[in-house]
Motif scaffolding. Structure first.
Motif, PDB file in Angstrom:
ATOM      1  N   PHE A 248       0.810  -1.214   0.000  1.00  0.00           N
ATOM      2  CA  PHE A 248       0.000   0.000   0.000  1.00  0.00           C
ATOM      3  C   PHE A 248       0.850   1.273   0.000  1.00  0.00           C
ATOM      4  CE2 PHE A 248      -1.840   3.457   2.416  1.00  0.00           C
ATOM      5  CZ  PHE A 248      -2.866   3.796   1.556  1.00  0.00           C
ATOM      6  N   GLU A 249       1.855   1.329   0.883  1.00  0.00           N
ATOM      7  CA  GLU A 249       2.667   2.556   0.990  1.00  0.00           C
ATOM      8  C   GLU A 249       3.404   2.831  -0.315  1.00  0.00           C
ATOM      9  OE1 GLU A 249       2.819   0.030   2.979  1.00  0.00           O
ATOM     10  OE2 GLU A 249       2.232   0.721   4.978  1.00  0.00           O
ATOM     11  N   ALA A 252       0.825   4.034  -2.898  1.00  0.00           N
ATOM     12  CA  ALA A 252       0.412   5.404  -2.563  1.00  0.00           C
ATOM     13  C   ALA A 252       1.512   6.388  -2.969  1.00  0.00           C
ATOM     14  CB  ALA A 252       0.124   5.510  -1.065  1.00  0.00           C
ATOM     15  N   ASP A 253       2.754   5.982  -2.806  1.00  0.00           N
ATOM     16  CA  ASP A 253       3.873   6.869  -3.179  1.00  0.00           C
ATOM     17  C   ASP A 253       3.859   7.142  -4.691  1.00  0.00           C
ATOM     18  OD1 ASP A 253       6.304   8.155  -1.975  1.00  0.00           O
ATOM     19  OD2 ASP A 253       7.272   7.053  -3.614  1.00  0.00           O
ATOM     20  N   PRO A 261       0.183  11.058   1.345  1.00  0.00           N
ATOM     21  CA  PRO A 261      -1.246  11.293   1.110  1.00  0.00           C
ATOM     22  C   PRO A 261      -1.907  11.918   2.334  1.00  0.00           C
ATOM     23  CG  PRO A 261      -0.785   8.940   1.372  1.00  0.00           C
ATOM     24  CD  PRO A 261       0.532   9.641   1.385  1.00  0.00           C
ATOM     25  N   GLU A 265      -7.311  10.682   1.722  1.00  0.00           N
ATOM     26  CA  GLU A 265      -6.809  10.050   0.494  1.00  0.00           C
ATOM     27  C   GLU A 265      -6.275   8.655   0.794  1.00  0.00           C
ATOM     28  OE1 GLU A 265      -5.235  13.913  -2.070  1.00  0.00           O
ATOM     29  OE2 GLU A 265      -3.922  13.010  -0.577  1.00  0.00           O
ATOM     30  N   ALA A 266      -5.475   8.554   1.868  1.00  0.00           N
ATOM     31  CA  ALA A 266      -4.897   7.260   2.222  1.00  0.00           C
ATOM     32  C   ALA A 266      -5.998   6.269   2.554  1.00  0.00           C
ATOM     33  CB  ALA A 266      -3.953   7.418   3.406  1.00  0.00           C
ATOM     34  N   LEU A 269      -7.892   5.156  -0.622  1.00  0.00           N
ATOM     35  CA  LEU A 269      -7.096   4.262  -1.465  1.00  0.00           C
ATOM     36  C   LEU A 269      -7.011   2.875  -0.830  1.00  0.00           C
ATOM     37  CD1 LEU A 269      -5.504   4.151  -4.096  1.00  0.00           C
ATOM     38  CD2 LEU A 269      -3.448   4.755  -2.830  1.00  0.00           C
ATOM     39  N   ARG A 270      -6.763   2.867   0.466  1.00  0.00           N
ATOM     40  CA  ARG A 270      -6.664   1.588   1.163  1.00  0.00           C
ATOM     41  C   ARG A 270      -7.966   0.789   1.025  1.00  0.00           C
ATOM     42  NH1 ARG A 270      -2.809   0.619   5.072  1.00  0.00           N
ATOM     43  NH2 ARG A 270      -2.413   2.787   5.570  1.00  0.00           N
ATOM     44  N   LEU A 350      -8.878  11.502  -6.779  1.00  0.00           N
ATOM     45  CA  LEU A 350      -8.138  10.243  -6.761  1.00  0.00           C
ATOM     46  C   LEU A 350      -8.380   9.470  -8.057  1.00  0.00           C
ATOM     47  CD1 LEU A 350      -6.405   8.142  -5.300  1.00  0.00           C
ATOM     48  CD2 LEU A 350      -8.499   7.191  -4.331  1.00  0.00           C
TER      49      LEU A 350
END
Ligand SMILES: Nc1ncnc2c1ncn2[C@@H]1O[C@H](COP(=O)(O)OP(=O)(O)OP(=O)(O)O)[C@@H](O)[C@H]1O
Ligand SMILES: [Mg+2]
Length: 579
Positions: A248-249, A252-253, A261, A265-266, A269-270, A350
């Motif tokens: 995930f990280e 997201a990057d 994020p 947003e995080a 997305l998760r 997003l």
């Protein structure tokens, strides 16, 4: 000065077996090619592991003080054993220089160990000092055979990577097994020959260990040139790294282009990734027949199965694929909810970001074939050379990748390297070679990308048990995380001008001889001081000269006809866009 000459001569003429100095010199078995007079001076001070020798230097006989040059070894004769000292500092005792006569020179040495003559006439070198030299003991230019004993790896299997600076006739060998399994670092300022040395050692390493795989993170696209025969070159146009294999990280990057994020947003997305994963199912032909028209591929939005924020799963789950279409659908469903859980603008932004990524040809390696792959097997096979088909080295060229994804790619590769080594139960050993390592594991914890740091630190700390090894190359050891450096049991310190960089090396190397490396700022190209487990003892060495076609490209390549031609602006723009 005449006074000194007289006093010095008087000291030097003392009988070698003078009981006052207990220096019964063993019969000299030195090489006939060596100069007859090897005596350099006498010990006048000794403290801890250091000693001072007073020697004589004269302008008239320039060769006389050769044995005392900085970085060289000399021997202090105790009869049955000879102490080996590394010269790290020299100074004239008087503030004037006498051209015609002798000048007193204080030579500071670090005592490294002892060469002991055995019963059968064989000699062996042992680190550490058991008998300290009494004041007045004679110091000598070292014997060629002692030099060989000192740098001999004994029963350990050594491969020759260069020669000693002190005597080009003595091979500099490293124990490849120890070099790899205990991690290594090559440090030095730009242009001293780090990459060339690494190419040389890697060539020797893959020849010595058939089950070794090497993954080079190559930020300057230079290594493929050095291994035309036994490496596979990978770049953005030839690799597929499906977006779903990123953690995930990491993902997201990529999505947020390196900026952290926002909380919403995080969370979104998760959540949508978890939903898309839960909807993914590999459809076999039987399933297809049975489920035709059913909702197997599109289960209703099941937010209950979404992972909670902050939760991370195991490797298997993380590597599970999902579809981009499901990701978009999940966002659309969140946008369409009657009771909005997230601001619509954030959700739409997003979606736009993901669409832009998907449509960008530079990111083709993430999306183009992602959904025709059902496992990470093809990725592992391509990147980690399983099977290797005669090319055990992978050169991953990072220079052509969009800069925003380099961190995530490096992180995922380091992670996969560890996981693969662990899963292989010893059948593959993997070396991850990080050029410009200070970029991935910077000293300042606030800098760099945390997942890459974690993945590399994991190899550094635990990799050895599972066959995952680390090679670190950097021009800026001062900017590298010291905990990573201290996990590297072998360090090749090449020229380093900066005091702070030298300080870092001193701190990282447990070996006492590291305290005496101030002369690192003046050593030549291709030269290194090698410390640590893969060498018999600290050695000042010069790497073997390699042919231009064996060097990394930036170093050895002459510009081709095509390179010399002035490129068209369209070509330049296309290159800048990574096309
Ligand atoms: N072992 C070697 N044999 C032949 N030439 C060498 C060797 N080592 C270095 N050189 C020469 O030294 C120069 C620099 O080498 P290299 O690119 O390996 O340095 P580097 O330390 O990796 O530099 P950078 O920090 O810029 O990456 C090149 O011109 C190369 O030809
Ligand atoms: Mg280099």
């Amino acid at each position: 000065m005449a006074g000194f000459r007289r006093r010095f001569d008087a000291i030097m003429q003392l009988p070698a077996n003078n009981s006052q100095f207990e220096t019964k010199i063993a019969p000299d078995r030195r090489d006939v090619t060596q100069p007859a007079d090897r005596a350099l001076g006498r010990v006048i001070a000794c403290a801890g592991s250091r000693a001072t020798i007073v020697a004589s230097a004269s302008g008239a006989a320039p060769g006389a003080q050769d044995g005392c040059a900085i970085g060289r070894l000399l021997s202090i004769n105790l009869g049955k054993s000879r102490i080996v000292g590394l010269v790290y500092e020299m100074r004239a005792l008087e503030p004037v220089w006498n051209e015609a006569g002798a000048n007193a020179v204080a030579v500071e040495v670090e005592l490294l160990g002892e060469v002991v003559d055995g019963e059968s006439g064989t000699a062996r070198f042992e680190s550490g000092i058991t008998t300290y030299p009494p004041i007045g003991t004679l110091a000598h230019r070292i014997r060629l055979r002692d030099l060989e004993h000192i740098h001999d790896l004994g029963h350990r299997k050594g491969v020759v990577v260069g020669c000693l600076t002190q005597d080009a006739g003595v091979a500099a060998s490293v124990d490849i097994e120890r070099l790899l399994t205990r991690h290594f670092a090559v440090l030095g300022t730009t242009g001293v020959g780090k990459s060339s040395a690494v190419a040389l050692m890697l060539r020797k390493a893959v020849a010595a260990k058939p089950n070794l795989r090497v993954l080079i993170l190559d930020p300057h696209n230079e290594y493929a040139h050095a291994f035309p025969e036994n490496s596979a070159r990978i770049d953005a146009s030839t690799v597929d790294l499906p977006f779903w294999l990123f953690r995930f990280e990491e993902f997201a990057d990529i999505v947020f282009r390196g900026r952290p994020p926002l909380e919403d947003e995080a969370e979104i997305l998760r959540e949508v990734i978890a939903v898309a994963r839960s909807r993914y199912r590999v459809v076999s032909p039987q399933d297809m027949a049975r489920d035709l028209g059913s909702s197997v591929l599109k289960r209703p939005l099941d937010l209950g199965s979404a992972r909670k924020p902050g939760e991370t799963g195991g490797t298997a789950e993380l590597a599970a694929p999902y579809r981009l279409a499901d990701l978009f659908a999940a966002i659309d469903e969140l946008i369409g909810l009657h009771e909005l859980r997230y601001p619509r603008t954030t959700l739409r932004a997003l979606r736009v970001r993901l669409e832009a990524l998907h449509g960008d040809p530079r990111y083709g390696f993430l999306f183009a074939h992602a959904n025709s792959m059902e496992t990470i097997a093809p990725v592992i096979s391509q990147i980690f050379r399983v099977p290797h088909r005669g090319r055990p080295i992978t050169v991953f060229q990072l220079a052509g990748l969009p800069s925003e994804v380099v961190n995530a790619v490096a992180s995922s590769l380091a992670r996969l390297a560890f996981d693969l080594a662990m899963a292989s139960h010893g059948s593959y050993e993997i070396l991850l070679l990080c050029e410009e390592a200070h970029r991935y594991v910077p000293q300042d914890p606030a800098l760099g990308f945390a997942p890459t740091r974690q993945a590399i630190a994991r190899i550094a700390k635990e990799g050895r048990k599972y066959g995952a090894y680390l090679g670190i190359v950097t021009q800026r050891p001062g900017e590298l995380d010291p905990t990573i450096l201290s996990q590297c049991s072998t360090v090749f310190a090449m020229r380093l001008g900066n005091d702070r960089d030298q300080e870092i090396i001193r701190a990282a190397i447990a070996d006492a001889s590291a305290s005496t490396i101030a002369f690192l700022s003046s050593i030549g190209n291709r030269e290194a001081i090698a410390f640590g487990e893969a060498v018999a003892t600290t050695m000042r060495m010069r790497f073997l000269e390699q042919r231009p076609e064996e060097l990394p490209a930036m170093a050895g390549r002459l510009p081709s006809e095509a390179d010399r031609r002035e490129p068209l602006v369209e070509e330049l723009v296309a290159r800048m866009r990574g096309l």
